[in-house]
Design a protein around this motif. Sequence first.
Motif, PDB file in Angstrom:
ATOM      1  N   ALA A 221       0.819  -1.212   0.000  1.00 43.15           N
ATOM      2  CA  ALA A 221       0.000   0.000   0.000  1.00 43.15           C
ATOM      3  C   ALA A 221       0.849   1.258   0.000  1.00 43.15           C
ATOM      4  CB  ALA A 221      -0.930  -0.004   1.215  1.00 43.15           C
ATOM      5  N   ASN A 222       1.995   1.194   0.640  1.00 41.12           N
ATOM      6  CA  ASN A 222       2.880   2.354   0.683  1.00 41.12           C
ATOM      7  C   ASN A 222       3.323   2.763  -0.718  1.00 41.12           C
ATOM      8  OD1 ASN A 222       4.574   4.307   2.142  1.00 41.12           O
ATOM      9  ND2 ASN A 222       6.257   3.088   1.339  1.00 41.12           N
ATOM     10  N   ALA A 225      -0.896   2.765  -3.139  1.00 40.68           N
ATOM     11  CA  ALA A 225      -2.014   3.650  -2.797  1.00 40.68           C
ATOM     12  C   ALA A 225      -1.545   5.087  -2.622  1.00 40.68           C
ATOM     13  CB  ALA A 225      -2.687   3.158  -1.516  1.00 40.68           C
ATOM     14  N   LEU A 227      -2.725   7.367  -0.822  1.00 35.73           N
ATOM     15  CA  LEU A 227      -2.740   7.753   0.594  1.00 35.73           C
ATOM     16  C   LEU A 227      -1.620   7.103   1.381  1.00 35.73           C
ATOM     17  CD1 LEU A 227      -6.563   7.820   1.443  1.00 35.73           C
ATOM     18  CD2 LEU A 227      -5.065   9.718   0.786  1.00 35.73           C
ATOM     19  N   HIS A 229      -1.209   4.022   2.655  1.00 42.58           N
ATOM     20  CA  HIS A 229      -1.439   2.992   3.672  1.00 42.58           C
ATOM     21  C   HIS A 229      -2.611   2.117   3.264  1.00 42.58           C
ATOM     22  CE1 HIS A 229      -5.041   5.053   5.288  1.00 42.58           C
ATOM     23  NE2 HIS A 229      -4.361   6.170   5.079  1.00 42.58           N
ATOM     24  N   LYS A 230      -2.680   0.933   3.864  1.00 38.72           N
ATOM     25  CA  LYS A 230      -3.757  -0.011   3.547  1.00 38.72           C
ATOM     26  C   LYS A 230      -5.048   0.391   4.255  1.00 38.72           C
ATOM     27  CE  LYS A 230      -2.694  -3.345   7.264  1.00 38.72           C
ATOM     28  NZ  LYS A 230      -1.543  -2.668   7.877  1.00 38.72           N
ATOM     29  N   GLY A 231      -6.152  -0.170   3.766  1.00 37.00           N
ATOM     30  CA  GLY A 231      -7.437   0.071   4.389  1.00 37.00           C
ATOM     31  C   GLY A 231      -7.839  -1.074   5.297  1.00 37.00           C
ATOM     32  N   ASP A 235     -13.669   0.275   6.402  1.00 37.07           N
ATOM     33  CA  ASP A 235     -13.702   1.289   5.347  1.00 37.07           C
ATOM     34  C   ASP A 235     -14.644   0.868   4.220  1.00 37.07           C
ATOM     35  OD1 ASP A 235     -11.749   2.928   6.615  1.00 37.07           O
ATOM     36  OD2 ASP A 235     -10.174   1.614   5.858  1.00 37.07           O
ATOM     37  N   ASP A 259     -10.230   2.724  -2.404  1.00 39.46           N
ATOM     38  CA  ASP A 259      -8.905   2.141  -2.626  1.00 39.46           C
ATOM     39  C   ASP A 259      -7.731   3.008  -2.196  1.00 39.46           C
ATOM     40  OD1 ASP A 259      -8.939   4.110  -4.548  1.00 39.46           O
ATOM     41  OD2 ASP A 259      -8.293   2.823  -6.193  1.00 39.46           O
ATOM     42  N   GLY A 260      -8.004   4.081  -1.447  1.00 41.56           N
ATOM     43  CA  GLY A 260      -6.918   4.949  -1.024  1.00 41.56           C
ATOM     44  C   GLY A 260      -6.177   5.593  -2.172  1.00 41.56           C
TER      45      GLY A 260
END
Length: 265
Positions: A221-222, A225, A227, A229-231, A235, A259-260
């Motif tokens: 995710a880093n 995504a 944002l 980070h993971k969800g 969420d 999905d960020g």
Amino acid sequence: MGRVSGKVALVTGAASGIGRACAERLAAEGATVILTDLQDEAGAAVVEAIGAASGSARYLHQDVTDEAGWAQVIASIAAQEGRLDILVNNAGIGLGGSVIEMSLADFRRQMAVNVEGVFLGVKHAIPLMRKSGDGGSIINMSSVAGLKGAASLAGYCASKGAVRLFTKAVALECAAAQDRIRVNSVHPGIIETPIWDTIIGTGGPGANAGPQRAATLDAMANVAAALGHKGQPGDIADGVLWLASEESRYVTGAELVIDGGLTLR
């Protein structure tokens, strides 16, 4: 509170992950929830947790690829609750690996759960939804993998892409029938759930992979995504609740991407 008060909801694959979060959120907002899964002990634990929080829920064992089983689940709801207002077609599996190494049996199994399970849910739920005359909301769980390709996830992408367009076709059919049933798809990104274990190799289906899964998803995710980070399952449950409620009464055939910012890249 009470955003789906008085409604009856069916959530498949509700013993863990996103399905559990959806069931708990809908129950907390006033719905009577029927949870189905293959994991009976875990499903019973979810019902117990919902009851402890003053919610209303019951559990039924279900293989979503079994049409006779679908007929039994819907008949049970008709007999006990008398109506169905919300269907969350959440049950799914994720099988990763190279397309040239995936067996036909695994490809078919994934399509059976992820696509045929959604088809059967829609087919058997709509007649009961129509009986009340109040309409309803069908929410099909797709994925960002149904919007864009991903290396080593060809079979999974195929299944989730099918859910996306199936949802739109059924939305048009219901709109033409003027039955007030709305049909939408939800597209999660990197959400920390057990489905990732079979995709990234951190454990068997439903296993508690612990820190290894968390660390792997954090790293993914880093990078992927926006944002960074993971969800979490909650969420997705928030989005499902909105689609289930009257707040989204003018929304059908839509893709709710949570999905960020993964699909922005």
